[in-house]
Design a protein around this motif. Structure first.
Motif, PDB file in Angstrom:
ATOM      1  N   UNK A 281     -16.008   3.888   5.003  1.00 30.66           N
ATOM      2  CA  UNK A 281     -16.341   3.868   3.571  1.00 30.66           C
ATOM      3  C   UNK A 281     -17.099   5.128   3.176  1.00 30.66           C
ATOM      4  N   UNK A 282     -18.033   5.535   4.032  1.00 32.92           N
ATOM      5  CA  UNK A 282     -18.859   6.693   3.724  1.00 32.92           C
ATOM      6  C   UNK A 282     -18.034   7.977   3.710  1.00 32.92           C
ATOM      7  N   UNK A 283     -17.100   8.093   4.639  1.00 32.01           N
ATOM      8  CA  UNK A 283     -16.283   9.312   4.734  1.00 32.01           C
ATOM      9  C   UNK A 283     -15.257   9.371   3.612  1.00 32.01           C
ATOM     10  N   UNK A 284     -14.918   8.220   3.018  1.00 29.71           N
ATOM     11  CA  UNK A 284     -13.994   8.232   1.891  1.00 29.71           C
ATOM     12  C   UNK A 284     -12.650   7.610   2.150  1.00 29.71           C
ATOM     13  N   UNK A 285     -12.550   6.725   3.146  1.00 31.91           N
ATOM     14  CA  UNK A 285     -11.285   6.053   3.430  1.00 31.91           C
ATOM     15  C   UNK A 285     -10.774   5.347   2.186  1.00 31.91           C
ATOM     16  N   UNK A 286      -9.473   5.463   1.942  1.00 30.51           N
ATOM     17  CA  UNK A 286      -8.882   4.838   0.762  1.00 30.51           C
ATOM     18  C   UNK A 286      -8.007   3.639   1.112  1.00 30.51           C
ATOM     19  N   UNK A 287      -7.351   3.667   2.281  1.00 30.91           N
ATOM     20  CA  UNK A 287      -6.428   2.588   2.641  1.00 30.91           C
ATOM     21  C   UNK A 287      -6.443   2.385   4.152  1.00 30.91           C
ATOM     22  N   UNK A 288      -5.638   1.423   4.594  1.00 33.59           N
ATOM     23  CA  UNK A 288      -5.508   1.168   6.026  1.00 33.59           C
ATOM     24  C   UNK A 288      -4.689   2.249   6.735  1.00 33.59           C
ATOM     25  N   UNK A 289      -4.245   3.243   5.993  1.00 34.64           N
ATOM     26  CA  UNK A 289      -3.671   4.421   6.657  1.00 34.64           C
ATOM     27  C   UNK A 289      -4.715   5.041   7.583  1.00 34.64           C
ATOM     28  N   UNK A 290      -5.982   4.868   7.231  1.00 35.57           N
ATOM     29  CA  UNK A 290      -7.069   5.309   8.108  1.00 35.57           C
ATOM     30  C   UNK A 290      -6.936   4.675   9.482  1.00 35.57           C
TER      31      UNK A 290
ATOM     32  N   UNK B  36       0.835  -1.203   0.000  1.00 35.30           N
ATOM     33  CA  UNK B  36       0.000   0.000   0.000  1.00 35.30           C
ATOM     34  C   UNK B  36       0.868   1.251   0.000  1.00 35.30           C
ATOM     35  N   UNK B  37       1.877   1.269   0.856  1.00 36.51           N
ATOM     36  CA  UNK B  37       2.720   2.452   0.965  1.00 36.51           C
ATOM     37  C   UNK B  37       3.538   2.693  -0.305  1.00 36.51           C
ATOM     38  N   UNK B  38       3.927   1.607  -0.992  1.00 41.43           N
ATOM     39  CA  UNK B  38       4.694   1.782  -2.227  1.00 41.43           C
ATOM     40  C   UNK B  38       3.863   2.426  -3.327  1.00 41.43           C
ATOM     41  N   UNK B  39       2.563   2.198  -3.302  1.00 38.58           N
ATOM     42  CA  UNK B  39       1.696   2.740  -4.365  1.00 38.58           C
ATOM     43  C   UNK B  39       0.823   3.890  -3.871  1.00 38.58           C
ATOM     44  N   UNK B  40       1.121   4.388  -2.676  1.00 38.98           N
ATOM     45  CA  UNK B  40       0.255   5.400  -2.067  1.00 38.98           C
ATOM     46  C   UNK B  40       0.369   6.732  -2.802  1.00 38.98           C
ATOM     47  N   UNK B  41      -0.786   7.384  -2.960  1.00 40.71           N
ATOM     48  CA  UNK B  41      -0.829   8.680  -3.629  1.00 40.71           C
ATOM     49  C   UNK B  41      -1.094   9.776  -2.603  1.00 40.71           C
ATOM     50  N   UNK B  42      -0.446  10.891  -2.804  1.00 37.35           N
ATOM     51  CA  UNK B  42      -0.597  11.996  -1.864  1.00 37.35           C
ATOM     52  C   UNK B  42      -2.042  12.479  -1.789  1.00 37.35           C
TER      53      UNK B  42
ATOM     54  N   UNK C   5      -4.654  10.796  -1.636  1.00 35.13           N
ATOM     55  CA  UNK C   5      -5.492   9.971  -0.761  1.00 35.13           C
ATOM     56  C   UNK C   5      -5.377  10.368   0.705  1.00 35.13           C
ATOM     57  N   UNK C   6      -4.269  11.029   1.056  1.00 35.19           N
ATOM     58  CA  UNK C   6      -3.991  11.299   2.469  1.00 35.19           C
ATOM     59  C   UNK C   6      -5.079  12.113   3.157  1.00 35.19           C
ATOM     60  N   UNK C   7      -5.601  13.196   2.544  1.00 37.42           N
ATOM     61  CA  UNK C   7      -6.650  13.956   3.243  1.00 37.42           C
ATOM     62  C   UNK C   7      -7.861  13.106   3.617  1.00 37.42           C
ATOM     63  N   UNK C   8      -8.297  12.247   2.714  1.00 39.89           N
ATOM     64  CA  UNK C   8      -9.453  11.401   3.017  1.00 39.89           C
ATOM     65  C   UNK C   8      -9.130  10.398   4.118  1.00 39.89           C
TER      66      UNK C   8
END
Length: 580
Positions: free
Chosen positions: A332-341, A22-28, A30-33
């Motif tokens: 899911x509703x708030x917009x989580x993209x990864x387990x960074x949440x 996930x971290x190798x393909x993470x996009x900046x 996505x971080x705010x969500x």
């Protein structure tokens, strides 16, 4: 799509530690969500974790320890991009039933914590071993219609369970019926707190409006912040609105729970039950949310991930955890993209414990109820349910049965009902499979179902039948009855040709049936013929020595070959069906 880590849906990399991929393909972008989703989850995890710890008969602070460690461990080892783990209301009574009888007279809380931690370690070990042993096939046992019904039922039970909190009072009841009755009694008995209802309904309406008008604005977080400000400015607690209140402070060191040999057997029995419940719940929820994005899950890795979460919680004075459908729905509703949440949530709870235990003290409980209700509504899929009603009544009935299982029996028994219904539906289809007669349609190559093509031509004295299932003990009698019925038609057939391509297996019970059937048909001068039988199945026929009874010359590579052989032997020609 980059979201392939630990999930099936078109390929992609797979890593023993999904977080690294996930971290190798993470996009900046996505971080705010993920940050917002993590902070919103923190507002839910803190009070829920404390409440579920008390439900399990443990100090409230252990719920926060458990939340932190399971979020961290699942973020590292869990394959789902959005699944949220944590203390669960369904596991609370099971934990209490296992731990409390072992606690010495006087209820020593430290011993209770040690027992609960040992229970988490055992549960985690069982699940990790199960995942590594390939028991994730449970994920394949739940059909989409039953999953739709399960989620609809889950949405309704969550909604009803949160309505009392939205109204400012609590209900002490078990089961959906008890909660409905308690809600009605509370409303009719004047227990509704107007200020609490106003806060809850206002939050619920604002969440809905923001989702429609400004979908990019994190409506849930806006509502949480505004309700905390309102509580502080207007003294909502003085008007009867329950607030979260100050939190305990501190964080535990790693601890190996000390238990006695006499504790092992009762804890192991409880761990098996909790592991089964948690496994089923996790696979069900993970499957449902993955399906929303067109993915399937890797059940084995899901089990390993939740096993790791339980192991981590057990070493830090935690207790067994499971997936939370409502909290996952919020993410899911708030917009989580990864387990960074999850990492954000774990870090936020840790900081709150260490630095600001009073940060959420003014958060109104009705606001939490509004957030969960909004999430529960997103779980329901009424359009999909109505589509099932239109296109396939039998699967609509399965969906309704799963829904009723959740509502009437409870969420976890409802999952068991959904799994049982899915398995039962598979068995039903194999037990009473589709079977038909084939004919030739002028202008169309091949042979076709006469139900779909009533004008199909038939071959006198030769019946072409198709049986769309493997032959095994449960449907062997059904197969025999069909062929015997065909053999008694007038004029009597000389050949019954089985288009055997859909028959993917023949067990010993079916083999004995074929032997007896061929003997009975031969006594009436009817030959049993197979066409298009797959090589693995034909090898089983040879191994069963059925060719001692069934003429080896009556096995043809294709239906065309069988038809040509029959016509060459008899001179019969295709004829149009008789009217009526």
């Amino acid at each position: 799509m980059l979201w392939r880590v630990g999930e099936r849906g078109g390929g992609g990399a797979s890593s023993p530690v999904p977080l690294l991929s996930v971290l190798r393909t993470y996009r900046a972008g996505w971080l705010p969500r993920d940050l917002v989703a993590g902070l919103v989850l923190t507002a839910l995890l803190v009070p829920q974790g404390m409440a579920y710890a008390e439900l399990a008969g443990l100090p409230a602070i252990t719920g926060l320890y458990t939340s932190i460690l399971c979020l961290l461990a699942y973020a590292v080892f869990g394959p789902s991009r959005i699944l949220v783990l944590g203390p669960d209301s369904s596991l609370g009574p099971m934990i209490a039933a296992t731990v409390l009888p072992l606690v010495a007279a006087g209820g020593d809380p430290q011993r209770a914590v040690a027992l609960a931690s040992a229970l988490a370690l055992m549960t985690g070990a069982i699940m990790a071993i199960a995942g590594l042993g390939g028991l994730g096939f449970v994920a394949d046992l739940i059909s989409k219609p039953t999953m739709i019904g399960y989620l609809n039922g889950l949405a309704l039970t969550i909604l009803v369970g949160q309505l009392p909190k939205l109204c400012g009072f609590s209900v002490d009841a078990e089961g959906f019926g008890g909660e409905v009755a308690g809600l009605v009694r509370g409303v009719l008995g004047g227990e509704v707190v107007p200020a609490a209802l106003a806060v809850g309904l206002g939050g619920l309406v604002l969440i809905g409006v923001l989702q429609r008008v400004l979908p990019r604005v994190p409506g849930v977080l806006v509502v949480v912040v505004l309700s905390m400000l309102a509580a502080a400015l207007f003294g909502l607690d003085e008007h009867g609105v329950a607030l979260v209140g100050p939190l305990p402070q501190g964080f535990p060191p790693p601890t190996v729970p000390l238990i006695t040999a006499a504790d092992l057997l009762p804890l192991a029995a409880g761990a098996v039950g909790i592991a089964l419940v948690s496994l089923t719940d996790t696979i069900s929820t993970a499957s449902a949310f993955a399906a929303r994005d067109g993915r399937t899950i890797d059940g084995d890795r899901e089990i390993v991930g939740i096993g790791a979460a339980n192991l981590a919680a057990g070493f830090f004075q935690g207790f067994p955890v499971s997936t939370s459908g409502s909290r996952t729905a919020v993410a899911w509703q708030v917009g989580s993209r990864t387990q960074v949440t999850g990492l954000v949530g774990a870090a936020a709870i840790t900081l709150i414990l260490l630095l600001a235990p009073g940060l959420l003290r003014t958060l109104p409980q009705p606001t939490l109820a509004a957030v969960v209700i909004a999430a529960s509504v997103s779980l329901a899929d009424l359009p999909a349910t109505l589509r099932l009603l239109r296109v396939r009544r039998s699967e609509f009935a399965l969906s309704v049965a799963a829904f009723l299982g959740v509502v009437l029996l409870g969420v976890l028994p409802g999952i068991a009902v959904a799994v049982a219904l899915s398995i039962g539906n598979v068995f039903r289809r194999a037990w009473w499979p589709y079977q038909t007669v084939l004919g030739r349609v002028p202008g169309l190559p091949g042979y076709h179902d006469v139900r779909s093509y009533p004008e199909a031509e038939l071959l006198p004295s030769c019946v072409l039948v198709r049986f769309d299932a493997p032959l095994f003990f449960a449907n062997a009698r059904t197969f025999r009855k069909q062929l015997e019925r065909r053999s008694r038609t007038e004029p009597a057939p000389r050949w019954i040709v089985v288009a055997a391509e859909p028959i993917t297996d023949v067990d010993t019970t079916a083999a004995d049936m074929l032997h007896d059937l061929d003997v009975a048909l031969n006594a009436r001068a009817v030959h049993l013929v197979f066409a298009g039988m797959k090589d693995p199945v034909r090898r089983k026929i040879d191994r069963y020595e059925l060719t001692r009874t069934i003429d080896p010359a009556h096995f043809f590579p294709t239906v065309d070959a069988a038809v040509d052989a029959f016509r060459h032997e008899t001179g019969e020609r295709w004829t149009a069906p008789r009217p009526g």
